[in-house]
Design a protein around this motif. Sequence first.
Motif, PDB file in Angstrom:
ATOM      1  N   ALA A 143       0.824  -1.218   0.000  1.00  0.00           N
ATOM      2  CA  ALA A 143       0.000   0.000   0.000  1.00  0.00           C
ATOM      3  C   ALA A 143       0.854   1.263   0.000  1.00  0.00           C
ATOM      4  O   ALA A 143       0.415   2.315   0.449  1.00  0.00           O
ATOM      5  CB  ALA A 143      -0.971   0.006   1.185  1.00  0.00           C
ATOM      6  N   HIS A 144       2.084   1.140  -0.476  1.00  0.00           N
ATOM      7  CA  HIS A 144       2.995   2.279  -0.635  1.00  0.00           C
ATOM      8  C   HIS A 144       3.634   2.199  -2.019  1.00  0.00           C
ATOM      9  O   HIS A 144       3.716   1.111  -2.609  1.00  0.00           O
ATOM     10  CB  HIS A 144       4.085   2.275   0.433  1.00  0.00           C
ATOM     11  CG  HIS A 144       3.617   2.680   1.790  1.00  0.00           C
ATOM     12  ND1 HIS A 144       2.829   1.864   2.575  1.00  0.00           N
ATOM     13  CD2 HIS A 144       3.815   3.827   2.510  1.00  0.00           C
ATOM     14  CE1 HIS A 144       2.558   2.483   3.720  1.00  0.00           C
ATOM     15  NE2 HIS A 144       3.147   3.662   3.711  1.00  0.00           N
ATOM     16  N   SER A 145       4.076   3.341  -2.501  1.00  0.00           N
ATOM     17  CA  SER A 145       4.753   3.390  -3.795  1.00  0.00           C
ATOM     18  C   SER A 145       5.896   4.389  -3.744  1.00  0.00           C
ATOM     19  O   SER A 145       5.922   5.278  -2.880  1.00  0.00           O
ATOM     20  CB  SER A 145       3.766   3.771  -4.902  1.00  0.00           C
ATOM     21  OG  SER A 145       3.220   5.063  -4.656  1.00  0.00           O
ATOM     22  N   VAL A 146       6.838   4.238  -4.670  1.00  0.00           N
ATOM     23  CA  VAL A 146       7.960   5.168  -4.751  1.00  0.00           C
ATOM     24  C   VAL A 146       7.450   6.496  -5.303  1.00  0.00           C
ATOM     25  O   VAL A 146       6.782   6.531  -6.337  1.00  0.00           O
ATOM     26  CB  VAL A 146       9.081   4.615  -5.649  1.00  0.00           C
ATOM     27  CG1 VAL A 146      10.200   5.637  -5.783  1.00  0.00           C
ATOM     28  CG2 VAL A 146       9.616   3.307  -5.082  1.00  0.00           C
ATOM     29  N   SER A 147       7.740   7.567  -4.623  1.00  0.00           N
ATOM     30  CA  SER A 147       7.270   8.879  -5.046  1.00  0.00           C
ATOM     31  C   SER A 147       8.072   9.369  -6.252  1.00  0.00           C
ATOM     32  O   SER A 147       9.290   9.202  -6.301  1.00  0.00           O
ATOM     33  CB  SER A 147       7.415   9.880  -3.899  1.00  0.00           C
ATOM     34  OG  SER A 147       7.132  11.199  -4.347  1.00  0.00           O
ATOM     35  N   PRO A 148       7.413   9.997  -7.228  1.00  0.00           N
ATOM     36  CA  PRO A 148       8.140  10.565  -8.366  1.00  0.00           C
ATOM     37  C   PRO A 148       8.974  11.780  -7.964  1.00  0.00           C
ATOM     38  O   PRO A 148       9.891  12.177  -8.676  1.00  0.00           O
ATOM     39  CB  PRO A 148       7.018  10.951  -9.336  1.00  0.00           C
ATOM     40  CG  PRO A 148       5.819  11.176  -8.463  1.00  0.00           C
ATOM     41  CD  PRO A 148       5.947  10.164  -7.357  1.00  0.00           C
ATOM     42  N   GLU A 149       8.652  12.360  -6.831  1.00  0.00           N
ATOM     43  CA  GLU A 149       9.377  13.529  -6.333  1.00  0.00           C
ATOM     44  C   GLU A 149      10.450  13.072  -5.347  1.00  0.00           C
ATOM     45  O   GLU A 149      10.177  12.331  -4.414  1.00  0.00           O
ATOM     46  CB  GLU A 149       8.405  14.484  -5.632  1.00  0.00           C
ATOM     47  CG  GLU A 149       9.040  15.785  -5.181  1.00  0.00           C
ATOM     48  CD  GLU A 149       8.051  16.734  -4.538  1.00  0.00           C
ATOM     49  OE1 GLU A 149       8.464  17.779  -4.024  1.00  0.00           O
ATOM     50  OE2 GLU A 149       6.836  16.408  -4.551  1.00  0.00           O
ATOM     51  N   LYS A 150      11.688  13.508  -5.589  1.00  0.00           N
ATOM     52  CA  LYS A 150      12.794  13.120  -4.720  1.00  0.00           C
ATOM     53  C   LYS A 150      13.104  14.224  -3.718  1.00  0.00           C
ATOM     54  O   LYS A 150      12.952  15.409  -4.010  1.00  0.00           O
ATOM     55  CB  LYS A 150      14.041  12.809  -5.558  1.00  0.00           C
ATOM     56  CG  LYS A 150      13.898  11.571  -6.428  1.00  0.00           C
ATOM     57  CD  LYS A 150      15.202  11.230  -7.114  1.00  0.00           C
ATOM     58  CE  LYS A 150      15.079   9.942  -7.902  1.00  0.00           C
ATOM     59  NZ  LYS A 150      16.364   9.573  -8.557  1.00  0.00           N
ATOM     60  N   VAL A 151      13.556  13.825  -2.540  1.00  0.00           N
ATOM     61  CA  VAL A 151      13.944  14.791  -1.505  1.00  0.00           C
ATOM     62  C   VAL A 151      15.186  15.532  -1.972  1.00  0.00           C
ATOM     63  O   VAL A 151      16.191  14.917  -2.332  1.00  0.00           O
ATOM     64  CB  VAL A 151      14.221  14.080  -0.172  1.00  0.00           C
ATOM     65  CG1 VAL A 151      14.789  15.061   0.842  1.00  0.00           C
ATOM     66  CG2 VAL A 151      12.940  13.448   0.368  1.00  0.00           C
ATOM     67  N   GLY A 152      15.106  16.841  -1.993  1.00  0.00           N
ATOM     68  CA  GLY A 152      16.231  17.641  -2.465  1.00  0.00           C
ATOM     69  C   GLY A 152      16.545  17.404  -3.925  1.00  0.00           C
ATOM     70  O   GLY A 152      17.616  17.770  -4.400  1.00  0.00           O
ATOM     71  N   GLY A 153      15.617  16.788  -4.639  1.00  0.00           N
ATOM     72  CA  GLY A 153      15.836  16.490  -6.044  1.00  0.00           C
ATOM     73  C   GLY A 153      16.788  15.348  -6.294  1.00  0.00           C
ATOM     74  O   GLY A 153      17.090  15.017  -7.446  1.00  0.00           O
ATOM     75  N   LEU A 154      17.242  14.667  -5.207  1.00  0.00           N
ATOM     76  CA  LEU A 154      18.273  13.637  -5.351  1.00  0.00           C
ATOM     77  C   LEU A 154      17.920  12.306  -4.716  1.00  0.00           C
ATOM     78  O   LEU A 154      18.259  11.250  -5.246  1.00  0.00           O
ATOM     79  CB  LEU A 154      19.593  14.140  -4.731  1.00  0.00           C
ATOM     80  CG  LEU A 154      20.245  15.359  -5.370  1.00  0.00           C
ATOM     81  CD1 LEU A 154      21.364  15.864  -4.471  1.00  0.00           C
ATOM     82  CD2 LEU A 154      20.780  15.001  -6.747  1.00  0.00           C
TER      83      LEU A 154
END
Length: 212
Positions: A143-154
Amino acid sequence: MLIYNVTVNVEDSIHLKWLDWMQKTHIPEVLATGKFLEATMSRVMVEEELGGITYSVQYKAKDRTTLDAYYKEDADGLRKKTLKNFGNSLVAFRTELEVISIEKVPIKSATNYLFSYGTLLDEEIQKMVFSRVLKGSKDQLKAHSVSPEKVGGLYPTIQKSGNAEDKVNGSVFIVSEEEMHLVDSYEGEAYLRKEVILESGIKAWVYLGKMK
């Protein structure tokens, strides 16, 4: 792991201005390249015969390839910014250190489960954070997925999804309470720690990004 060490002697007249710039601008810009795991700034406790104040900044790089990429892609531009701001008011020299081993006081019994899906799966980063390589087992967080947005862009993060069939693959490790505090420091303010139930039924800690 390699340490890229920059030793700088700074004239007294610009010392405070340079120190503020290093902490608020330069070091964050170096870390923003994504080439280093962390930076440690220290004052060298020595009286310089020619005056000035000396500092050492140590940047930890995962490997030779990553450090060489920094030299090729980032170093020249960052050095030019330093010269533009402070000119000949400081003298710097650079050295490389190869980390052979890190010894720490033995940890207490490991009682916490940690689910990792990102950088903490890398053995070199484990050595940097825990001073050892972790032994774990494959697991999944449903019930979780990898976010397309990265922390700090990295850096990757995961998010809770509306689909029970979604899953994130990773590994679960057993660590001590002291080591969990090390992970807290490593993940920093950009992540929050949350307890979840994994596919195996294990209750574990996971770090989710504080996305805007």
